[in-house]
Design a protein around this motif. Structure first.
Motif, PDB file in Angstrom:
ATOM      1  N   GLN A  82      16.731  42.976  -2.380  1.00  0.00           N
ATOM      2  CA  GLN A  82      15.379  43.235  -2.882  1.00  0.00           C
ATOM      3  C   GLN A  82      14.360  43.072  -1.755  1.00  0.00           C
ATOM      4  O   GLN A  82      13.521  43.956  -1.525  1.00  0.00           O
ATOM      5  CB  GLN A  82      15.058  42.262  -4.028  1.00  0.00           C
ATOM      6  CG  GLN A  82      13.609  42.268  -4.487  1.00  0.00           C
ATOM      7  CD  GLN A  82      13.307  43.271  -5.575  1.00  0.00           C
ATOM      8  OE1 GLN A  82      14.209  43.710  -6.296  1.00  0.00           O
ATOM      9  NE2 GLN A  82      12.045  43.650  -5.698  1.00  0.00           N
ATOM     10  N   ALA A  99      13.278  46.392  -8.415  1.00  0.00           N
ATOM     11  CA  ALA A  99      13.983  45.373  -9.207  1.00  0.00           C
ATOM     12  C   ALA A  99      14.871  45.986 -10.279  1.00  0.00           C
ATOM     13  O   ALA A  99      15.824  45.341 -10.736  1.00  0.00           O
ATOM     14  CB  ALA A  99      12.978  44.420  -9.858  1.00  0.00           C
ATOM     15  N   TYR A 280      13.313  36.688  -7.218  1.00  0.00           N
ATOM     16  CA  TYR A 280      12.020  36.672  -6.527  1.00  0.00           C
ATOM     17  C   TYR A 280      11.770  35.445  -5.657  1.00  0.00           C
ATOM     18  O   TYR A 280      10.722  35.353  -5.019  1.00  0.00           O
ATOM     19  CB  TYR A 280      10.889  36.795  -7.556  1.00  0.00           C
ATOM     20  CG  TYR A 280      10.871  38.131  -8.270  1.00  0.00           C
ATOM     21  CD1 TYR A 280      10.477  39.282  -7.598  1.00  0.00           C
ATOM     22  CD2 TYR A 280      11.263  38.231  -9.598  1.00  0.00           C
ATOM     23  CE1 TYR A 280      10.468  40.509  -8.240  1.00  0.00           C
ATOM     24  CE2 TYR A 280      11.252  39.455 -10.250  1.00  0.00           C
ATOM     25  CZ  TYR A 280      10.858  40.591  -9.561  1.00  0.00           C
ATOM     26  OH  TYR A 280      10.853  41.808 -10.202  1.00  0.00           O
ATOM     27  N   SER A 284       8.753  35.103  -2.928  1.00  0.00           N
ATOM     28  CA  SER A 284       7.701  34.100  -3.103  1.00  0.00           C
ATOM     29  C   SER A 284       7.671  33.124  -1.931  1.00  0.00           C
ATOM     30  O   SER A 284       6.607  32.630  -1.553  1.00  0.00           O
ATOM     31  CB  SER A 284       7.912  33.342  -4.414  1.00  0.00           C
ATOM     32  OG  SER A 284       9.083  32.537  -4.373  1.00  0.00           O
ATOM     33  N   GLY A 403       8.594  40.997 -12.680  1.00  0.00           N
ATOM     34  CA  GLY A 403       7.954  41.686 -11.561  1.00  0.00           C
ATOM     35  C   GLY A 403       6.634  42.328 -11.959  1.00  0.00           C
ATOM     36  O   GLY A 403       5.652  42.272 -11.214  1.00  0.00           O
ATOM     37  N   SER A 406       4.102  39.606 -12.363  1.00  0.00           N
ATOM     38  CA  SER A 406       3.680  39.133 -11.046  1.00  0.00           C
ATOM     39  C   SER A 406       2.694  40.095 -10.391  1.00  0.00           C
ATOM     40  O   SER A 406       1.683  39.674  -9.807  1.00  0.00           O
ATOM     41  CB  SER A 406       4.906  38.951 -10.145  1.00  0.00           C
ATOM     42  OG  SER A 406       4.536  38.622  -8.835  1.00  0.00           O
ATOM     43  N   PHE A 412       3.170  34.397  -8.869  1.00  0.00           N
ATOM     44  CA  PHE A 412       4.392  34.177  -9.634  1.00  0.00           C
ATOM     45  C   PHE A 412       4.255  33.098 -10.701  1.00  0.00           C
ATOM     46  O   PHE A 412       5.233  32.787 -11.389  1.00  0.00           O
ATOM     47  CB  PHE A 412       5.534  33.797  -8.686  1.00  0.00           C
ATOM     48  CG  PHE A 412       5.963  34.922  -7.791  1.00  0.00           C
ATOM     49  CD1 PHE A 412       6.848  35.892  -8.238  1.00  0.00           C
ATOM     50  CD2 PHE A 412       5.466  35.034  -6.492  1.00  0.00           C
ATOM     51  CE1 PHE A 412       7.244  36.930  -7.427  1.00  0.00           C
ATOM     52  CE2 PHE A 412       5.852  36.068  -5.672  1.00  0.00           C
ATOM     53  CZ  PHE A 412       6.743  37.034  -6.126  1.00  0.00           C
TER      54      PHE A 412
END
Length: 445
Positions: A82, A99, A280, A284, A403, A406, A412
């Protein structure tokens, strides 16, 4: 008949309820898979005892370990891919769209179990397992040649996910053929393969991509899978003969068991939130200033910690019960998911990744055991398959929803609350399923 013979006949009258599992109607089996078994058209009785050890049983455990190493290992590397795709190959594609590749892969590992679980009960095991193993290896090699989003989605998301799902479902069920009292230990030892693969592949990707490039990294992964899945195909073996239980592919009567129904809902909610942090956390970490080189290793840290979670959860399940253990580990994962967005430095990210990996490993190691325990062994494949297929809807929707949240919120925190809330609801429903099944507030189950 003499009086004595009549008395002996009466004393040895067959009582179906006295046996843990009884096949109702045997059907022709996959002869490649069951070449040493004779499948009768008459009802057959399964011997109650399981080996709970021995060379063959432990070799089967090794085979399941290699299977999970190959499938969940490559799937749980998605966090690395990713971040890499966002920075390089798919820079023009939004993170939430990227994603979908990983979430499709996650979900499709579980979804085919509806069919493969039923096929396993009927005896069709080895040929589907071998064919899917070949396609998994081919898909990894083909991923190296992909350059566009639709190509990655078709090969890495769809093809790789479906074929991993075809081999995972039966592998999880076959452990129950060989173990009973030590089933938790055997499953946890097998599940270590998933965390080992999830540690090896991300670390290897981080090291190899800068030195030999993305294409050759995927080819190296392909050769690794060729070896591990090849060995798994040689060692994996079922013990009990195939049976054709009533109800078809999707047995709605299974949901008359309220505990099983609640358990399926719990699994769907759990998977709706469980993969968010794993997807994620690298992204992050980069956002708060962690170096890109180290951020990729965070996935490996989380997956490495899950090794200890899988092993300890199996040992605990044999002592305090599988649903009790799952609820405990799931609640821990939920709390960690709430805390994840508030990490502000590298040390905090490492601590959260470690605790999350440990706790999520307990849930992932035991979900098949709970589904097996909520019914008869003759129907275990279909029951596990139904659970996994329903849970797949949570797995495919979870990361893209997180996602999107976010992207809309610019961070997040909201994603963490959304995913953590789902996981905590899952933990509560696990305890409810245990109470409904045991008819008591507390029980070892």
């Amino acid at each position: 008949m003499s009086e004595e013979s009549a008395r002996k006949s009466k004393d040895t009258t067959f009582v179906p309820e006295a046996l843990p599992w009884i096949s109702r109607a045997a059907v022709p089996a996959d002869h490649e898979a069951l070449q040493h078994e004779e499948v009768s058209e008459k009802p057959v009785t399964h011997i109650a005892g399981t080996p709970d050890g021995g060379l063959t049983a432990w070799l089967v455990t090794v085979a399941v370990n290699l299977t999970l190493f190959s499938t969940f290992g490559i799937a749980n590397t998605w966090g690395v891919f990713q971040a890499y795709y966002e920075e390089n190959l798919l820079r023009q594609t939004s993170p939430s769209n990227i994603a979908w590749i990983g979430s499709a892969q996650y979900a499709l590992i579980y979804f085919p179990a509806l069919a493969t679980g039923r096929m396993f009960d009927l005896g069709y095991f080895r040929i589907p397992f071998l064919a899917a193993s070949c396609v998994v290896v081919a898909s990894v090699f083909l991923t190296a040649e992909c350059t566009q989003f639709w190509q990655f989605f078709l090969v890495q998301g769809f093809s790789l996910g479906v074929c991993c799902g075809i081999i995972v479902g039966p592998a999880l069920v076959v452990i129950s053929h060989w173990f009973d009292r030590k089933r938790g230990l055997a499953m946890s030892l097998a599940a270590i393969g998933a965390s080992s693969g999830s540690t090896v592949f991300p670390a290897a990707a981080q090291k190899l991509i800068p030195s030999i490039g993305f294409q050759w990294t995927m080819r190296v992964f392909g050769f690794i899978l060729l070896a591990t899945l090849g060995m798994a195909n040689i060692l994996l073996k079922r013990r009990l003969p195939p049976v054709n239980v009533r109800g078809g592919l999707f047995n709605l009567k299974a949901f008359r068991n309220t505990a099983y129904t609640i358990y399926c809902i719990s699994g769907t909610l759990g998977f709706l939130g469980l993969y968010t942090e794993l997807t994620y956390i690298s992204v992050s970490a980069i956002a708060i200033g962690v170096s890109k080189n180290f951020a990729f290793y965070i996935i490996a840290i989380a997956n490495g910690a899950s090794t200890f979670g899988r092993l300890s959860s199996g040992l605990m399940a044999d002592k305090i019960g599988v649903l009790n253990t799952m609820a405990m580990f799931t609640a821990m994962a939920g709390i960690t998911t709430f805390a994840w967005p508030f990490a502000t430095n590298e040390s905090q990210v490492i601590a959260i990744a470690t605790i999350y990996g440990f706790s999520s490993g307990g849930f992932l190691a035991l979900f098949a055991l709970a589904a097996v325990a909520l019914g008869d062994i003759e129907d275990a494949g279909r029951r596990v398959g139904m659970f996994m297929s329903l849970a797949a809807f949570g797995a495919i929707a979870g990361p893209p929803i997180s996602g999107a949240i976010s992207t809309a919120s610019g961070g997040f925190v909201d994603s963490g609350f959304y995913a953590g809330g789902n996981i905590m609801c899952s933990a509560g429903l696990l305890l409810l399923a245990r109470c409904l099944h045991s008819k008591r507030l507390w029980s070892k189950y």
